[in-house]
Design an enzyme around this catalytic site. Structure first.
Site, PDB file in Angstrom:
ATOM      1  N   ALA A  31      33.839 -15.628  52.452  1.00 36.37           N
ATOM      2  CA  ALA A  31      34.748 -14.713  51.875  1.00 36.37           C
ATOM      3  C   ALA A  31      33.812 -14.851  49.883  1.00 36.37           C
ATOM      4  CB  ALA A  31      36.370 -14.927  51.401  1.00 36.37           C
TER       5      ALA A  31
ATOM      6  N   HIS B 239      52.219 -34.869  49.615  1.00 33.42           N
ATOM      7  CA  HIS B 239      53.378 -33.306  49.562  1.00 33.42           C
ATOM      8  C   HIS B 239      53.863 -33.134  50.554  1.00 33.42           C
ATOM      9  CE1 HIS B 239      51.222 -32.343  45.541  1.00 33.42           C
ATOM     10  NE2 HIS B 239      52.139 -33.319  45.271  1.00 33.42           N
TER      11      HIS B 239
END
Length: 324
Positions: free
Chosen positions: A126, A104
Site C-alpha cells: 500500500a 497481549h
C-alpha cells in the site's frame, strides 16, 4: 517531526530511543495497548496526526487484529497522505506449528490475514515504508527522515544547548564527594533548616523572647506556648522538686514501671530491685543494722543514741525533715 502509535507501552520506550537517534525527535507518541478491543485504534490517532504539524508517521503493530487494514484503506483513499514507516512484530509466530498466544490479549492471529507477515506485506504493497525486519527499523526511519529534509518538508532547527546536569546525589554520596547532614525530626523539634525549632519556634526566638525553662517545657511537653502564668508555675514545680529523690534508681524505676501500666506490686518490686549501696539509703545495710540491734536487745532510742555516739550513719534514712 515523528508521530507514532504503538501497540506496546513497553516498546514505546524503545521507539522513543530509535526515533530520537534517527530524526529530530518525537512529535507525539501513543501506546494504545494490546487488548483485543482497545479504547482507541491506529486509525483514530493517524487521522489526528494527518492534521497536525507532524511530518512523518510511525506504526508499531503486532500479530493479531485487523486495525492495520483500516489504516491501509485510509492511505489508499487519500485520507492519510503523510509518509508512514511501519512494522508489525510477531513474525516469529510462523516458526510454530500452531497459532501462538503472545503476551497481549489481542496478540494472536485468528486467520492468515492477522499474521504479522501478512500485515507487513499488505502495508508495504500500500506504499508504507516497511523494513525487512525490526532491526532495520532505525535505518528505515533515518532514510525517510533524510529524504523529507532534502525535499524541504522538514526544516531542521539547531539543537538547543544541552544543560549541565548535576551529578546524582546518591552517586556523589557513594563516591564520598558529599555528605548528607544529620537531621532529627519529631513532633516537637525539627533540626532541618538554618536553626533548631521547638514546636515551630526558632531557637533564636526562644532566647530573644526569654521564655525561660517554663516556656521551653511548654513548647516541648504541650507543643504550644502556654501563658506566662502557666510557665511560671512549671518553673515553681521544678524548683520545689529539684531534690534528687525522684531521680534515684529505685524511685525512677518504680515511676517508669507504674507509667507503663503495670500493677502496684510490679512497680514496687521494680524499684526495690534497684536499691543498692549508691542509693540515698542503702536498704541492705539498714536491714542488717536493725537486725543486729534487735538481736542484741537494744531499744530504738538506745540504737539511735549509740549510732550518734559512735558517729555512725543509720542506713536507710537518707533525708532530713524538710518543710516549705
Amino acid at each position: 517531526s515523528v508521530a507514532y502509535v504503538s501497540k506496546s507501552g513497553g516498546m514505546s520506550n524503545e521507539l522513543n530511543n530509535i526515533v530520537c537517534r534517527n530524526s529530530d525527535g518525537v512529535y507525539e507518541g501513543v501506546a494504545i495497548g494490546g487488548d483485543r478491543y482497545p479504547g482507541s485504534r491506529f486509525l483514530d490517532h493517524f487521522l489526528r496526526y494527518q492534521d497536525s504539524d507532524a511530518k512523518m508517521l510511525l506504526l508499531l503493530g503486532e500479530v493479531g487484529g485487523c486495525d492495520e487494514y483500516d489504516l491501509i484503506d485510509a492511505v489508499k483513499s487519500g485520507r492519510i497522505t503523510k509518509p508512514i514507516v511501519a512494522w508489525c512484530v510477531g513474525t516469529c509466530a510462523s516458526c510454530f506449528a500452531t497459532e501462538v498466544q503472545f503476551g497481549h490479549a489481542g496478540a494472536q492471529a485468528r486467520g492468515d490475514t492477522e499474521t504479522a507477515a501478512a500485515k507487513n506485506k499488505a502495508m508495504k504493497e500500500a506504499g508504507f515504508h516497511v523494513p525487512d525486519s525490526f532491526d532495520k527499523l532505525p535505518e528505515m526511519i533515518s532514510e525517510v527522515y533524510t529524504k523529507l529534509v532534502k525535499d524541504g518538508t522538514i526544516v531542521e532547527t539547531p539543537e538547543a544547548e544541552t544543560p549541565n546536569v548535576p551529578m546524582d546525589y546518591t552517586w556523589a554520596k557513594k563516591l564520598g564527594m558529599v555528605r548528607k547532614p544529620a537531621n532529627f525530626i519529631s513532633s516537637i523539634s525539627d533540626d532541618r533548616g538554618d536553626e533548631l525549632k521547638y514546636s515551630g519556634m526558632p531557637i533564636s526566638e526562644v532566647f530573644h523572647k526569654d521564655i525561660g525553662i517554663g516556656g521551653v517545657l511548654s513548647l516541648l511537653w504541650f507543643r504550644r506556648r502556654l501563658p506566662d502564668a502557666c510557665c511560671k508555675f512549671i518553673e515553681m514545680i521544678l524548683m520545689v522538686t529539684a531534690d534528687h529523690g525522684p531521680a534515684v534508681s529505685g524511685a525512677h524505676n518504680a515511676i517508669v514501671t507504674a507509667r507503663a501500666g503495670k500493677d502496684l506490686i510490679s512497680a514496687l518490686t521494680s524499684g526495690l530491685l534497684t536499691v543498692g549501696p549508691r542509693f540515698g539509703g542503702a536498704l541492705d545495710d539498714a536491714a542488717r543494722m536493725f537486725k543486729e540491734a534487735h538481736d542484741g536487745g537494744s531499744s530504738p532510742k538506745r540504737f539511735v543514741d549509740d549510732c550518734k555516739k559512735n558517729n555512725t550513719l543509720i542506713m536507710g534514712i537518707g533525708h532530713r525533715i524538710k518543710s516549705l
